[in-house]
Design a protein around this motif. Structure first.
Motif, PDB file in Angstrom:
ATOM      1  N   GLN A 152      49.100  18.534  33.932  1.00 35.06           N
ATOM      2  CA  GLN A 152      49.981  17.402  34.159  1.00 35.06           C
ATOM      3  C   GLN A 152      50.548  16.843  32.858  1.00 35.06           C
ATOM      4  O   GLN A 152      51.692  16.414  32.798  1.00 35.06           O
ATOM      5  N   SER A 153      49.773  16.889  31.787  1.00 33.46           N
ATOM      6  CA  SER A 153      50.222  16.331  30.516  1.00 33.46           C
ATOM      7  C   SER A 153      51.290  17.198  29.835  1.00 33.46           C
ATOM      8  O   SER A 153      51.884  16.782  28.849  1.00 33.46           O
ATOM      9  N   ASP A 154      51.523  18.407  30.346  1.00 31.84           N
ATOM     10  CA  ASP A 154      52.518  19.293  29.736  1.00 31.84           C
ATOM     11  C   ASP A 154      53.949  18.924  30.106  1.00 31.84           C
ATOM     12  O   ASP A 154      54.901  19.475  29.545  1.00 31.84           O
ATOM     13  N   ASN A 155      54.121  18.024  31.077  1.00 34.53           N
ATOM     14  CA  ASN A 155      55.454  17.551  31.465  1.00 34.53           C
ATOM     15  C   ASN A 155      56.377  18.689  31.904  1.00 34.53           C
ATOM     16  O   ASN A 155      57.498  18.825  31.416  1.00 34.53           O
ATOM     17  N   ILE A 156      55.915  19.515  32.832  1.00 33.34           N
ATOM     18  CA  ILE A 156      56.762  20.525  33.461  1.00 33.34           C
ATOM     19  C   ILE A 156      57.337  19.897  34.725  1.00 33.34           C
ATOM     20  O   ILE A 156      56.613  19.289  35.515  1.00 33.34           O
ATOM     21  N   TYR A 157      58.643  20.045  34.898  1.00 35.77           N
ATOM     22  CA  TYR A 157      59.297  19.354  36.009  1.00 35.77           C
ATOM     23  C   TYR A 157      60.124  20.301  36.869  1.00 35.77           C
ATOM     24  O   TYR A 157      60.709  21.277  36.387  1.00 35.77           O
ATOM     25  N   LEU A 158      60.157  19.959  38.145  1.00 34.89           N
ATOM     26  CA  LEU A 158      61.077  20.570  39.100  1.00 34.89           C
ATOM     27  C   LEU A 158      62.204  19.576  39.340  1.00 34.89           C
ATOM     28  O   LEU A 158      61.954  18.403  39.655  1.00 34.89           O
ATOM     29  N   THR A 159      63.450  20.033  39.187  1.00 36.00           N
ATOM     30  CA  THR A 159      64.615  19.174  39.430  1.00 36.00           C
ATOM     31  C   THR A 159      65.481  19.819  40.499  1.00 36.00           C
ATOM     32  O   THR A 159      65.824  21.003  40.412  1.00 36.00           O
ATOM     33  N   LEU A 160      65.830  19.034  41.506  1.00 33.61           N
ATOM     34  CA  LEU A 160      66.609  19.524  42.642  1.00 33.61           C
ATOM     35  C   LEU A 160      68.013  18.936  42.592  1.00 33.61           C
ATOM     36  O   LEU A 160      68.198  17.730  42.799  1.00 33.61           O
ATOM     37  N   ASP A 161      68.995  19.785  42.277  1.00 34.58           N
ATOM     38  CA  ASP A 161      70.400  19.370  42.198  1.00 34.58           C
ATOM     39  C   ASP A 161      70.620  18.192  41.247  1.00 34.58           C
ATOM     40  O   ASP A 161      71.579  17.437  41.406  1.00 34.58           O
ATOM     41  N   GLY A 162      69.713  18.024  40.285  1.00 33.40           N
ATOM     42  CA  GLY A 162      69.855  16.911  39.352  1.00 33.40           C
ATOM     43  C   GLY A 162      69.655  15.554  39.980  1.00 33.40           C
ATOM     44  O   GLY A 162      69.901  14.522  39.329  1.00 33.40           O
ATOM     45  N   GLN A 163      69.190  15.512  41.238  1.00 36.23           N
ATOM     46  CA  GLN A 163      69.072  14.251  41.958  1.00 36.23           C
ATOM     47  C   GLN A 163      67.639  13.757  42.074  1.00 36.23           C
ATOM     48  O   GLN A 163      67.380  12.566  42.074  1.00 36.23           O
ATOM     49  N   ARG A 164      66.698  14.685  42.211  1.00 37.62           N
ATOM     50  CA  ARG A 164      65.282  14.309  42.367  1.00 37.62           C
ATOM     51  C   ARG A 164      64.416  15.187  41.476  1.00 37.62           C
ATOM     52  O   ARG A 164      64.731  16.375  41.279  1.00 37.62           O
ATOM     53  N   GLY A 165      63.347  14.624  40.939  1.00 39.23           N
ATOM     54  CA  GLY A 165      62.466  15.379  40.072  1.00 39.23           C
ATOM     55  C   GLY A 165      61.011  15.219  40.487  1.00 39.23           C
ATOM     56  O   GLY A 165      60.609  14.163  40.998  1.00 39.23           O
ATOM     57  N   PHE A 166      60.219  16.276  40.256  1.00 38.79           N
ATOM     58  CA  PHE A 166      58.807  16.278  40.615  1.00 38.79           C
ATOM     59  C   PHE A 166      58.016  16.953  39.502  1.00 38.79           C
ATOM     60  O   PHE A 166      58.395  18.040  39.040  1.00 38.79           O
ATOM     61  N   PRO A 167      56.912  16.350  39.049  1.00 39.91           N
ATOM     62  CA  PRO A 167      56.068  17.012  38.046  1.00 39.91           C
ATOM     63  C   PRO A 167      55.368  18.219  38.653  1.00 39.91           C
ATOM     64  O   PRO A 167      55.010  18.210  39.841  1.00 39.91           O
ATOM     65  N   LEU A 168      55.179  19.262  37.843  1.00 40.53           N
ATOM     66  CA  LEU A 168      54.526  20.489  38.288  1.00 40.53           C
ATOM     67  C   LEU A 168      53.248  20.730  37.493  1.00 40.53           C
ATOM     68  O   LEU A 168      53.159  20.342  36.326  1.00 40.53           O
ATOM     69  N   VAL A 169      52.294  21.409  38.140  1.00 43.91           N
ATOM     70  CA  VAL A 169      51.058  21.818  37.467  1.00 43.91           C
ATOM     71  C   VAL A 169      50.795  23.281  37.825  1.00 43.91           C
ATOM     72  O   VAL A 169      51.444  23.861  38.703  1.00 43.91           O
ATOM     73  N   ALA A 170      49.851  23.879  37.114  1.00 42.51           N
ATOM     74  CA  ALA A 170      49.522  25.293  37.328  1.00 42.51           C
ATOM     75  C   ALA A 170      49.152  25.553  38.786  1.00 42.51           C
ATOM     76  O   ALA A 170      48.486  24.747  39.432  1.00 42.51           O
TER      77      ALA A 170
END
Length: 281
Positions: free
Chosen positions: A227-245
């Motif tokens: 979680q601390s690595d700040n990997i993100y999923l972005t959908l059409d530039g409108q919504r974002g979600f943090p990602l983990v392994a």
């Protein structure tokens, strides 16, 4: 017919939206507006345009159109895009052409172009975190820390590769002229049924874009990252979600389509020439 207006929060766009609303009402049609536009115009609250309108006039850039499509995806409302942004491939009508375009719409002199959308589903430990339709792209990228991400990619049950890169773009043909193009990906005509995979700054230089048929399902597994690595999923530039392994992302052809209004006198390649400066010498 009920018109709806969605516009960016920019003084030029807001003022134009006010003039368009007056024009629509003078023609005898109901016109619904977003709350921030209503406040700017000093008018009372209306029903949300994405819920009740038969046609959306979207004033801004491609980001405003993507927001409008995200809000109205379930109804698949026809959208007329009016360009007030920096570089728009979805908003082909200029401010000077807006009333001519609206007259053409009322006269039925337009082409309704269906654009494919992808359904993107994020799964974590067997639980669905989000599922959303996108018109442009699904983007996985890292935050401030300069660390490479390991991203495993499958199609249906076939392993493609494990990218070591700053991120990955999964683009629709419509989105091929957006972030995908900026990272060196190919331009794909919007009527081609395809899924475009483009790595962002891959560690292996031979990693290039891959184009798949959109009849296939793309499965992406994040193989590194906490979680601390700040990997993100972005959908059409409108919504974002943090990602983990071990997060899994499934991207496939969606049930919904975006309906963009276009006019016969301006084709796709004319827009490319104009927006990308291909005619310049």
């Amino acid at each position: 017919m009920i018109f709806g207006i969605i516009c960016k929060e920019d003084i030029g766009a807001l003022n134009l939206a006010g003039r368009v609303r007056e024009w629509v009402r003078a023609k005898g049609y109901e016109c619904l507006v977003e709350d921030h536009l209503g406040r700017h115009l000093g008018i009372s609250h209306t029903d949300p345009p994405w819920e009740k309108a038969d046609l959306l006039v979207v004033i801004g850039g491609d980001g405003t159109i993507l927001r409008a499509i995200w809000m109205s995806a379930g109804r698949q409302i026809p959208i007329l895009g009016v360009h007030m942004g920096y570089l728009g491939f979805l908003t082909e009508v200029t401010e000077d052409e807006v009333y001519v375009a609206l007259e053409a719409v009322l006269a039925g002199k337009f082409v309704q172009e269906e654009r494919a959308m992808f359904e993107s589903t994020l799964i974590r430990e067997g639980r669905t975190i989000t599922s959303q339709h996108v018109l442009n792209d699904v983007v996985i990228n890292k935050g401030a820390l300069a660390r490479i991400i390991d991203i495993e990619v499958w199609t249906d049950s076939t392993f493609i590769t494990c990218y070591r890169a700053d991120g990955l773009i999964v683009s629709t043909p419509t989105g091929s002229t957006a972030y995908n193009l900026a990272t060196g990906g190919p331009i794909v005509h919007p009527q081609v049924d395809a899924i475009i995979l483009t790595p962002i700054c891959p560690h292996v230089l031979s990693n290039r874009s891959i184009i798949l048929p959109d009849s296939q399902e793309v499965i992406i597994v994040i193989k590194s990252g906490k979680q601390s690595d700040n990997i993100y999923l972005t959908l059409d530039g409108q919504r974002g979600f943090p990602l983990v392994a071990e997060d899994r992302l499934i991207v496939k052809r969606g049930h919904y389509k975006a309906n963009i209004l276009r006019f016969p006198q301006r084709d796709y390649f004319e827009i490319l020439r104009t927006k990308l400066g291909w005619q310049e010498r």
